[in-house]
Each structure stands twice: as structure tokens, then as C-alpha cells.
Design an enzyme around this catalytic site. Structure first.
Site, short mmCIF file in Angstrom:
data_model
loop_
_atom_site.label_atom_id
_atom_site.label_comp_id
_atom_site.label_asym_id
_atom_site.label_seq_id
_atom_site.Cartn_x
_atom_site.Cartn_y
_atom_site.Cartn_z
N ASN A 1 -10.36 -7.67 47.10
CA ASN A 1 -9.31 -8.66 47.36
C ASN A 1 -9.33 -9.13 48.81
O ASN A 1 -9.21 -10.32 49.10
CB ASN A 1 -7.92 -8.06 47.08
CG ASN A 1 -7.68 -7.79 45.60
OD1 ASN A 1 -8.43 -8.28 44.74
ND2 ASN A 1 -6.66 -7.01 45.29
N ASP B 1 -3.17 -7.47 50.68
CA ASP B 1 -4.61 -7.70 50.86
C ASP B 1 -4.86 -9.06 51.53
O ASP B 1 -5.73 -9.20 52.38
CB ASP B 1 -5.34 -7.64 49.51
CG ASP B 1 -5.22 -6.27 48.88
OD1 ASP B 1 -5.13 -5.28 49.63
OD2 ASP B 1 -5.21 -6.19 47.63
#
Ligand code: RIB
Length: 310
Positions: free
Chosen positions: A42, A244
Site C-alpha cells: 500500500n 499507509d
């Protein structure tokens, strides 16, 4: 500037329900979908979407999920040539429940457990070609230990997102340039001390960045003390991957030579934008989307609003 991620890749199984079930409870869900995820992947995708040069180090199984994850990252422009494809070992998976704008996640590490110190050693020259190295806690501890020591020795910028949380070796904590837990992770790492940010943040000036969901993100800067940048106001659909996005975008900011606080503002906006769509990676913004908001809400213009102690 190149950024390296040494981290995890998962296939996410996402179940949507009105709310997250309680212990022992059965509730109906409304939909189920499979999407690329894993904190390492991510963060790599967040950076690539923002135009950075990113190289991913990690492992997947030689299965359908593993192939999809590599293809997906490559499509976003992440360099995937050093990813190990393992026989007989399944690709990592995450089981995510999304409800009431929040989520719970269980991960089954699979191939992520094979991102060994040996693997990192074999790739150390390639890792050291990057200027910024990003790690999370979804790969074995001894690999993280090795990579942080290696990169510290070579004066690299090390961004360590200690998620999922566990107690951290203080020596490694010292070596990391930035440490980016969320509030829950900070509590696991520092216990009661984390309840009082006004005390915790000044212990790690210019290093500790605490992400705080809808409250935004906090850091103790050397010049201005504790600063909290509030989250931008958007309609929240799914917060999976917001942390993320923040980590990825922060690294992109640093790679563009932004000052730390500017990079954090850039990252805070990117993370805010990312929650408007379902799935960890789908909502991650590109550079134009972030810059558009950055223009109207730059720190200098709204300093008094953005800066609030704690
Ligand atoms: O941070 C979100 C990620 O955590 C998900 O994509 C899931 O795979 C877990 O690693």
C-alpha cells in the site's frame, strides 16, 4: 530520488457490514470483495501514484493472489523486479471488516514471514541504492533489525511505520529517522505514557509522528513545539490504508526536498483524500489531487487553525 519499501504484500478480503461485530456475535454483511493490500505494498503504491520512483522488496507465493499483487503494483509503476516468488508458500492475506467508517484487520502472514534477513542481505546493494527506506511491522523482526542497522550505517533516511504494534528495541528507535505509529500503536509501544501526547511527543522531537484518524496527525517540531495538522473534511467511506497513504506521501514529500512539516501537510491531505473510496489502494490520490487542496490550505495560510497544541 529513489524510495525502497521492505515490507508486506497481502490480498485483502474486505467485508462490508453496518458495523463491526462484537465478540461472539453474528451479523449480516452487505458485500465482500478482494483487493490488493498489505502495508508495504500500500505504501509503495501510494508513493507511485504520487509520482515517486519506488522499489518494492518482499515475498509472495506462486499463486493467483501473488501474481495479481505483483501485476497491480507494476501497473502503478512500482519496480517489482526484486520481489521473491515462493513455491509452496501462500501469499499473505488480510481479513478486513469495514463498518461505521472504521475497520478491524486480521492478517495471515504467509509469504511475508519469508522476507528474511537472508533475503534482505542478498538484496542489500539494491536496497542501499534508495535514498529513503520504508519499513512496517508485517515482516519478521530480525529483518527489520537488519535493514534499519544497515541503512543507518549508510546514513539513509529511515521511515518506520510500526504497524502492527509491538514493543520496539530502543536502539532501533534511535536509528530510525521517523517513527509513525497511530494512537493505538503508540499505546502498545509506550503504554500509559502515550495517553499524554504533550509529554510523549517532545521526547522524540522531529522523529515521532502520531497519526490520529479524524483528529489528524501530530509531531513535535524543534522550532514550533507540538503541532497537530487536522484531517481535511471529506465524506469518509473506508479508512483502510489511510495510514499507509500518509506514510507513502510523507516519503514522497521528503523525496521532493520539502521541509518536514510541509511533507507532513502534503501527507495529511493525501491520507484525507484516500478515505473517500473503498479499499486500501483505490482511493489513494495522485499528485494533482493533493496539490489542488494544498494550494488552498497551505500551512502558511492557515497556520493558526492548523497549529494547536495536542
Ligand atoms: O493498512 C491496511 C493494510 O493492513 C491492509 O491492506 C491489510 O492488508 C493490512 O496489511
Amino acid at each position: 530520488m529513489e524510495i525502497a519499501v521492505v515490507g508486506s504484500m497481502n490480498m485483502d478480503m474486505i467485508i462490508h457490514a453496518d458495523r463491526i461485530p462484537l465478540k461472539g456475535e453474528t451479523i449480516p454483511g452487505s458485500s465482500i470483495e478482494y483487493q490488493p493490500g498489505g502495508k508495504g505494498a500500500n505504501q509503495a503504491v501510494a508513493m507511485a501514484k504520487l509520482g515517486a520512483r519506488v522499489i518494492m522488496f518482499g515475498c509472495v507465493g506462486n499463486d493467483t493472489a501473488g501474481k495479481k499483487l505483483i501485476k497491480n503494483m507494476a501497473q502503478y509503476g512500482v519496480n517489482t523486479e526484486h520481489i521473491n516468488i515462493l513455491e509452496e508458500i501462500p501469499t499473505g492475506q488480510a481479513f478486513i471488516t469495514v463498518g461505521e467508517k472504521d475497520n478491524t484487520i486480521i492478517i495471515i502472514a504467509g509469504a511475508n514471514n519469508y522476507v528474511s534477513k537472508e533475503y534482505a542481505k542478498n538484496n542489500h546493494r539494491e536496497i542501499l541504492k534508495a535514498d529513503i527506506i520504508v519499513l512496517q511491522n508485517e515482516i519478521p523482526e530480525e529483518t527489520i533489525d537488519y535493514v534499519i542497522r544497515l541503512c543507518h550505517k549508510h546514513n539513509k533516511t529511515i521511515v518506520w511505520n510500526p504497524a502492527p504494534a509491538r514493543k520496539l528495541n530502543p536502539e532501533l528507535l534511535e536509528m530510525a529517522t521517523y517513527l509513525t505509529p497511530n494512537e493505538h500503536e503508540a499505546q502498545v509501544i509506550w503504554g500509559e505514557e502515550a495517553a499524554d501526547m504533550a509529554n510523549l511527543l517532545p521526547r522524540y522531537p522531529g522523529k515521532l509522528i502520531i497519526t490520529r484518524g479524524e483528529k489528524g496527525v501530530s509531531i513535535n517540531t524543534n522550532e514550533k513545539g507540538i503541532i497537530t495538522l487536522p484531517a481535511i473534511k471529506v465524506e469518509v467511506k473506508d479508512t483502510t490504508g489511510a495510514g499507509d497513504t500518509l506514510n507513502g506521501a510523507f516519503c514522497v514529500g521528503l523525496s521532493k526536498k520539502m521541509q518536514e512539516l510541509q511533507a507532513l501537510e502534503f501527507a495529511n491531505i493525501a491520507a484525507g483524500l484516500s478515505v473517500q473510496k473503498c479499499g486500501a489502494q483505490i482511493g489513494m490520490p495522485d499528485i494533482t489531487e493533493v496539490e489542488k487542496i494544498l494550494l488552498t490550505s497551505s500551512l502558511s495560510k492557515q497556520e493558526t487553525q492548523a497549529i494547536a497544541s495536542n
